[in-house]
Design a protein around this motif. Sequence first.
Motif, PDB file in Angstrom:
ATOM      1  N   ALA A  80      36.237   6.744 -21.460  1.00 54.24           N
ATOM      2  CA  ALA A  80      36.061   5.527 -22.255  1.00 54.24           C
ATOM      3  C   ALA A  80      34.630   4.998 -22.133  1.00 54.24           C
ATOM      4  O   ALA A  80      33.990   5.102 -21.089  1.00 54.24           O
ATOM      5  CB  ALA A  80      37.050   4.463 -21.801  1.00 54.24           C
ATOM      6  N   ARG A  81      34.148   4.410 -23.241  1.00 54.13           N
ATOM      7  CA  ARG A  81      32.800   3.852 -23.282  1.00 54.13           C
ATOM      8  C   ARG A  81      32.847   2.427 -23.827  1.00 54.13           C
ATOM      9  O   ARG A  81      33.703   2.098 -24.650  1.00 54.13           O
ATOM     10  CB  ARG A  81      31.890   4.679 -24.198  1.00 54.13           C
ATOM     11  N   LYS A  82      31.908   1.619 -23.398  1.00 49.26           N
ATOM     12  CA  LYS A  82      31.734   0.284 -23.977  1.00 49.26           C
ATOM     13  C   LYS A  82      30.851   0.399 -25.208  1.00 49.26           C
ATOM     14  O   LYS A  82      29.825   1.090 -25.197  1.00 49.26           O
ATOM     15  CB  LYS A  82      31.108  -0.685 -22.982  1.00 49.26           C
ATOM     16  N   LEU A  83      31.240  -0.279 -26.275  1.00 51.64           N
ATOM     17  CA  LEU A  83      30.483  -0.246 -27.522  1.00 51.64           C
ATOM     18  C   LEU A  83      29.109  -0.870 -27.338  1.00 51.64           C
ATOM     19  O   LEU A  83      28.972  -1.941 -26.746  1.00 51.64           O
ATOM     20  CB  LEU A  83      31.260  -0.994 -28.604  1.00 51.64           C
ATOM     21  N   THR A  84      28.090  -0.221 -27.879  1.00 50.18           N
ATOM     22  CA  THR A  84      26.722  -0.731 -27.823  1.00 50.18           C
ATOM     23  C   THR A  84      26.090  -0.698 -29.205  1.00 50.18           C
ATOM     24  O   THR A  84      26.525   0.039 -30.097  1.00 50.18           O
ATOM     25  CB  THR A  84      25.843   0.106 -26.874  1.00 50.18           C
ATOM     26  N   GLY A  85      25.045  -1.471 -29.354  1.00 46.00           N
ATOM     27  CA  GLY A  85      24.308  -1.459 -30.610  1.00 46.00           C
ATOM     28  C   GLY A  85      23.706  -0.107 -30.904  1.00 46.00           C
ATOM     29  O   GLY A  85      23.625   0.301 -32.072  1.00 46.00           O
ATOM     30  N   PRO A 110      24.229  -6.293 -37.919  1.00 46.40           N
ATOM     31  CA  PRO A 110      24.563  -6.804 -39.265  1.00 46.40           C
ATOM     32  C   PRO A 110      24.379  -5.783 -40.383  1.00 46.40           C
ATOM     33  O   PRO A 110      25.153  -5.778 -41.340  1.00 46.40           O
ATOM     34  CB  PRO A 110      23.611  -7.995 -39.421  1.00 46.40           C
ATOM     35  N   ASP A 111      23.389  -4.905 -40.257  1.00 45.42           N
ATOM     36  CA  ASP A 111      23.164  -3.964 -41.359  1.00 45.42           C
ATOM     37  C   ASP A 111      24.139  -2.786 -41.350  1.00 45.42           C
ATOM     38  O   ASP A 111      24.033  -1.881 -42.178  1.00 45.42           O
ATOM     39  CB  ASP A 111      21.718  -3.474 -41.373  1.00 45.42           C
ATOM     40  N   GLY A 114      27.833  -1.957 -44.474  1.00 40.55           N
ATOM     41  CA  GLY A 114      28.122  -1.018 -45.549  1.00 40.55           C
ATOM     42  C   GLY A 114      28.749   0.280 -45.095  1.00 40.55           C
ATOM     43  O   GLY A 114      29.270   1.038 -45.918  1.00 40.55           O
ATOM     44  N   ARG A 115      28.740   0.539 -43.791  1.00 42.55           N
ATOM     45  CA  ARG A 115      29.326   1.779 -43.255  1.00 42.55           C
ATOM     46  C   ARG A 115      30.399   1.497 -42.215  1.00 42.55           C
ATOM     47  O   ARG A 115      30.762   2.378 -41.449  1.00 42.55           O
ATOM     48  CB  ARG A 115      28.234   2.691 -42.680  1.00 42.55           C
ATOM     49  N   THR A 116      30.909   0.278 -42.218  1.00 43.16           N
ATOM     50  CA  THR A 116      31.956  -0.113 -41.275  1.00 43.16           C
ATOM     51  C   THR A 116      33.217  -0.490 -42.029  1.00 43.16           C
ATOM     52  O   THR A 116      33.174  -1.317 -42.950  1.00 43.16           O
ATOM     53  CB  THR A 116      31.503  -1.306 -40.415  1.00 43.16           C
TER      54      THR A 116
END
Length: 207
Positions: A80-85, A110-111, A114-116
């Motif tokens: 498992a990994r923690k989500l990062t920018g 924020p940008d 469109g891909r989320t």
Amino acid sequence: MAFTVLHVCMGNICRSPMAERLLVLAAKQRLAKLAPDVPVGELLVSRSAGTGGWHEGEEMNPPAARQIRLRGGSPDGFAARKLTGAQLAEADLILTATADQADYVHSLVPDAVGRTFVLTHFARLLRELDPAKLPPAGTDGQTFGVRAAAVVAAAAERRGADEPMPGDDLDDPWGRGDQTFQRVADDIDESVYAVVDALLPGAPRSA
């Protein structure tokens, strides 16, 4: 470079790991029919992470791992990994378990909007696309990448008139029984097969 899909849930030990491995399994099954000599990793990379981060380094939750094995996949090597920018920035497509998690992604990057997408909502959008308006599908890296990017862009455009519904969220099965894990895995399976259908819809072998 391979097209990178990042799956996101809360703890990264149940829903997003199942989505990560089941997408790979679905792609392998499709490529076995279309181009058996093309490794999935040449076209598609499937990863996952969690918004919470408190399970970082842990293995997949055992009932989730059982669902992967029952369907012919492998949970081996998962941590498992923690989500990062940084993870979000390098992903070509981000698929979340819930709408709240999609909002969390948008707050970090924020940008990435469109891909989320919420996974099950994305699958529904894909089924509504006009294949004639998409580039040809193929099993070489360049053709596959162009097709995949166009699919994401078309889904984002279609989403303008079709926002996620409450029922699109995947239930969190953590701490519940195998029956719940099976139901959630079934929902994930159906969605990732829609993704593979859009990316590799009977594509010809590459030359």
